[in-house]
Design a protein around this motif. Structure first.
Motif, PDB file in Angstrom:
ATOM      1  N   ARG A  44       0.847  -1.200   0.000  1.00 18.02           N
ATOM      2  CA  ARG A  44       0.000   0.000   0.000  1.00 18.02           C
ATOM      3  C   ARG A  44       0.888   1.257   0.000  1.00 18.02           C
ATOM      4  N   GLU A  45       1.909   1.274   0.861  1.00 15.48           N
ATOM      5  CA  GLU A  45       2.817   2.421   0.947  1.00 15.48           C
ATOM      6  C   GLU A  45       3.548   2.633  -0.382  1.00 15.48           C
ATOM      7  N   LEU A  46       4.002   1.551  -0.988  1.00 14.26           N
ATOM      8  CA  LEU A  46       4.650   1.658  -2.305  1.00 14.26           C
ATOM      9  C   LEU A  46       3.686   2.233  -3.331  1.00 14.26           C
ATOM     10  N   ARG A  47       2.460   1.730  -3.353  1.00 13.29           N
ATOM     11  CA  ARG A  47       1.479   2.194  -4.338  1.00 13.29           C
ATOM     12  C   ARG A  47       1.217   3.679  -4.164  1.00 13.29           C
ATOM     13  N   LEU A  95     -13.168   3.024  -3.928  1.00 14.69           N
ATOM     14  CA  LEU A  95     -12.113   4.022  -3.775  1.00 14.69           C
ATOM     15  C   LEU A  95     -10.748   3.348  -3.704  1.00 14.69           C
ATOM     16  N   GLU A  96      -9.708   4.029  -4.182  1.00 12.75           N
ATOM     17  CA  GLU A  96      -8.366   3.445  -4.190  1.00 12.75           C
ATOM     18  C   GLU A  96      -7.937   3.009  -2.800  1.00 12.75           C
ATOM     19  N   HIS A 137      -8.695  -0.586  -1.795  1.00 11.80           N
ATOM     20  CA  HIS A 137      -8.055  -1.730  -2.444  1.00 11.80           C
ATOM     21  C   HIS A 137      -7.054  -2.353  -1.484  1.00 11.80           C
ATOM     22  N   THR A 138      -7.028  -3.662  -1.423  1.00 15.92           N
ATOM     23  CA  THR A 138      -5.977  -4.384  -0.707  1.00 15.92           C
ATOM     24  C   THR A 138      -5.089  -4.991  -1.784  1.00 15.92           C
ATOM     25  N   TYR A 139      -3.857  -4.501  -1.884  1.00 16.16           N
ATOM     26  CA  TYR A 139      -2.962  -4.928  -2.945  1.00 16.16           C
ATOM     27  C   TYR A 139      -2.300  -6.254  -2.608  1.00 16.16           C
ATOM     28  N   PHE A 140      -2.342  -7.170  -3.564  1.00 10.87           N
ATOM     29  CA  PHE A 140      -1.682  -8.466  -3.431  1.00 10.87           C
ATOM     30  C   PHE A 140      -0.246  -8.378  -3.927  1.00 10.87           C
ATOM     31  N   GLY A 141      -0.022  -7.502  -4.905  1.00 10.06           N
ATOM     32  CA  GLY A 141       1.312  -7.354  -5.462  1.00 10.06           C
ATOM     33  C   GLY A 141       1.392  -6.141  -6.354  1.00 10.06           C
ATOM     34  N   ILE A 142       2.630  -5.751  -6.631  1.00 14.75           N
ATOM     35  CA  ILE A 142       2.867  -4.623  -7.521  1.00 14.75           C
ATOM     36  C   ILE A 142       4.157  -4.876  -8.287  1.00 14.75           C
ATOM     37  N   ALA A 143       4.140  -4.598  -9.576  1.00 10.27           N
ATOM     38  CA  ALA A 143       5.331  -4.675 -10.412  1.00 10.27           C
ATOM     39  C   ALA A 143       5.767  -3.241 -10.703  1.00 10.27           C
ATOM     40  N   ILE A 144       7.068  -3.016 -10.611  1.00  4.21           N
ATOM     41  CA  ILE A 144       7.608  -1.672 -10.783  1.00  4.21           C
ATOM     42  C   ILE A 144       8.742  -1.734 -11.797  1.00  4.21           C
TER      43      ILE A 144
END
Length: 141
Positions: A72-75, A112-113, A116-123
């Protein structure tokens, strides 16, 4: 993007998820990322027996471990203007709960954003910027 030594690609996956969801999230992130960086997919090759193998990404993609708070913090950081030139693909509980894309489109437009509960993120992007976000994160093992 510049030379390959100036770019970096990572995935951060919630280590608390079941293995099947981790695999699914990683696959979805990779496919989506590939659409946005097709120039990093290498050419098809033939092995010594003449069998063809499709090209794969030409740079490493470390899979890092996080949790829902870290992701979440990364997003949130990736939404700031400091990272406008960084490609970020996320996969959330909203997407994972849908069986067809039209359902996802409808559902995501009503959430709302911050819900969202993020499972993963690609950067993907400038190596210094990606390292600033993820440089101290351990590998998912």
């Amino acid at each position: 993007m510049n030379k390959q030594e100036n770019i970096k690609c990572v995935m951060v996956i919630n280590e608390d998820l079941p293995l099947g969801v981790i695999a699914n999230a990683s696959a979805i992130l990779g496919i989506t990322l590939g659409k946005h960086i097709p120039e990093l997919v290498g050419k098809d090759v033939a092995d010594a027996s003449g069998k063809k193998h499709l090209g794969i990404i030409t740079i490493p993609v470390p899979i890092l471990k996080g949790n829902k708070e870290i992701i979440r913090e990364l997003r949130e950081k990736l939404y700031t203007s400091d990272f406008d030139d960084v490609i970020a693909v996320d996969f959330s509980d909203i997407a994972q709960s849908c069986n067809v894309y039209s359902e996802y489109l409808q559902k995501v437009s009503t959430v709302l954003e911050k819900q969202h509960t993020y499972f993963g993120i690609a950067i993907f992007g400038n190596k210094k910027k990606v390292n600033k976000l993820t440089g101290s994160m351990p590998l998912l093992r």
